[in-house]
Design an enzyme around this catalytic site. Structure first.
Site, mmCIF file in Angstrom:
data_model
loop_
_atom_site.group_PDB
_atom_site.id
_atom_site.type_symbol
_atom_site.label_atom_id
_atom_site.label_comp_id
_atom_site.label_asym_id
_atom_site.label_seq_id
_atom_site.Cartn_x
_atom_site.Cartn_y
_atom_site.Cartn_z
ATOM 1 N N ASN A 11 0.860 -1.180 0.000
ATOM 2 C CA ASN A 11 0.000 0.000 0.000
ATOM 3 C C ASN A 11 0.898 1.233 0.000
ATOM 4 O OD1 ASN A 11 -1.800 2.042 0.550
ATOM 5 N ND2 ASN A 11 -2.339 1.340 2.615
ATOM 6 N N LYS A 13 0.095 4.287 -0.259
ATOM 7 C CA LYS A 13 -0.544 5.455 0.370
ATOM 8 C C LYS A 13 -0.308 6.701 -0.505
ATOM 9 C CE LYS A 13 -0.023 3.110 4.732
ATOM 10 N NZ LYS A 13 0.088 3.170 6.176
ATOM 11 N N HIS A 96 -9.317 0.920 5.246
ATOM 12 C CA HIS A 96 -8.009 1.127 5.891
ATOM 13 C C HIS A 96 -8.198 2.045 7.102
ATOM 14 C CE1 HIS A 96 -3.914 2.355 6.631
ATOM 15 N NE2 HIS A 96 -3.557 1.258 5.994
ATOM 16 N N GLU A 98 -6.551 4.437 8.131
ATOM 17 C CA GLU A 98 -6.358 5.872 7.867
ATOM 18 C C GLU A 98 -7.611 6.496 7.279
ATOM 19 O OE1 GLU A 98 -2.674 5.414 5.715
ATOM 20 O OE2 GLU A 98 -1.759 4.738 7.590
ATOM 21 N N GLU A 166 -5.077 -5.339 10.711
ATOM 22 C CA GLU A 166 -4.048 -4.339 10.956
ATOM 23 C C GLU A 166 -4.363 -3.600 12.253
ATOM 24 O OE1 GLU A 166 -2.075 -2.950 7.092
ATOM 25 O OE2 GLU A 166 -3.956 -1.889 7.200
ATOM 26 N N GLY A 172 2.741 1.904 10.892
ATOM 27 C CA GLY A 172 3.716 2.991 10.784
ATOM 28 C C GLY A 172 4.445 3.318 12.075
ATOM 29 N N SER A 210 3.604 -2.422 10.344
ATOM 30 C CA SER A 210 5.056 -2.496 10.590
ATOM 31 C C SER A 210 5.679 -3.830 10.196
ATOM 32 C CB SER A 210 5.366 -2.149 12.058
ATOM 33 O OG SER A 210 5.012 -0.804 12.326
HETATM 34 P P1 PGA Z 1 3.092 0.076 7.656
HETATM 35 O O1 PGA Z 1 1.610 0.299 7.071
HETATM 36 O O2 PGA Z 1 3.627 -1.191 7.023
HETATM 37 O O3 PGA Z 1 3.871 1.299 7.204
HETATM 38 O O4 PGA Z 1 2.976 -0.034 9.132
HETATM 39 C C1 PGA Z 1 0.746 -0.789 6.903
HETATM 40 C C2 PGA Z 1 -0.562 -0.316 6.336
HETATM 41 O O5 PGA Z 1 -1.001 0.802 6.636
HETATM 42 O O6 PGA Z 1 -1.204 -1.042 5.548
#
Ligand code: PGA
Length: 250
Positions: A11, A13, A96, A98, A166, A172, A210
């Site tokens: 992803n 983003k 997601h 976010e 997740e 992140g 992560s």
């Molecule tokens: P990350 O993000 O690997 O940077 O923690 C995962 C995600 O948001 O799908």
């Protein structure tokens, strides 16, 4: 047809302009002449069609990061699932964190987006996961049960659905649950999915949050972890490829 395992999805983003992103897609496509598993790229929509063209013939899955729940209409700035499909997407991420937590999307909206994606012929990756507050309060399984009940479509072919667990606090941050905790959660998710659909046990379950080259093997070795949804580490071809091979892909 079910996606071959491991399923490792990147992803991107809101990262990447055309030149660098196409170079990244190209570096990955060169390594992956014949994929044994599934590698997916979810670039920004502005470059989706070019990324799809760049990896064409390599077996990569290319997808959108979100879609609108309606087919068309007066929704300034939004993209329908059919538009993503028209640009070369075969899949779309919905729900997601976010978007759930950053933009206030709730389970009902996520479900409508998933239904719109399926109606447009796309596969759908539905993201679920608890916040840190919910985790600390011991509500992890309650939250996942609620999200599975509320944000997954009622009717779906198991091969076109992927569920990505997740934990919001792991995205992140460089922090992950222990691999034992991930294994326990995924075993619970497997049984929740079997309760939800006749063929629910076949739905692919990914872990996200992560995932890096140094923890990918341990996480993806667990029985009910079919792959990973990767954010930051998917922006580097070497890291993303290492995660895929750590999960058994070639
Ligand atoms: P990350 O993000 O690997 O940077 O923690 C995962 C995600 O948001 O799908």
């Amino acid at each position: 047809m079910a996606l071959p395992r491991p399923i490792v999805l990147g992803n991107w983003k809101m990262n990447g302009l055309r030149a660098d992103s196409l170079a990244l897609a190209g570096r990955l496509a060169e390594r992956a002449a014949r994929l044994t598993g599934t590698l997916g790229l979810y670039p920004p929509a502005t470059i989706l069609s070019q990324v799809a063209a760049r990896v064409h013939g390599s077996g990569f899955l290319v997808g959108g990061q979100d879609c609108h729940h309606e087919e068309s209409g007066a929704y300034t700035g939004s993209l329908s699932a059919a538009m993503l499909a028209d640009a070369g997407a075969r899949s779309v991420l919905v729900g997601h964190s976010e978007r759930r937590h950053g933009l206030g999307e709730d389970d009902a909206l996520v479900r409508r987006k998933a239904e719109a994606a399926l109606a447009a012929g796309l596969g759908v990756v539905v993201c679920i996961g608890e916040t840190e507050e919910e985790y600390l309060a011991g509500k992890r399984l309650d939250v996942l049960r609620r999200q599975i009940a509320g944000s997954l479509p009622d009717k779906v072919d198991a091969a076109r659905l992927v569920v990505a667990y997740e934990p919001v606090w792991a995205i992140g941050t460089g922090r992950t649950p222990s691999s034992d905790d991930i294994a326990t959660t995924h075993a619970e998710l497997r049984s929740m999915m079997a309760d939800r659909y006749a063929a629910g046990a076949d739905v692919a379950l990914l872990y996200g949050g992560s995932v890096k080259p140094d923890n990918a093997a341990e996480i993806m070795a667990r029985t009910d972890v079919d792959g990973a949804l990767v954010g930051g580490a998917s922006l580097d071809a070497d890291s993303f490829w290492s995660i895929y091979t750590a999960g058994g892909g070639a």
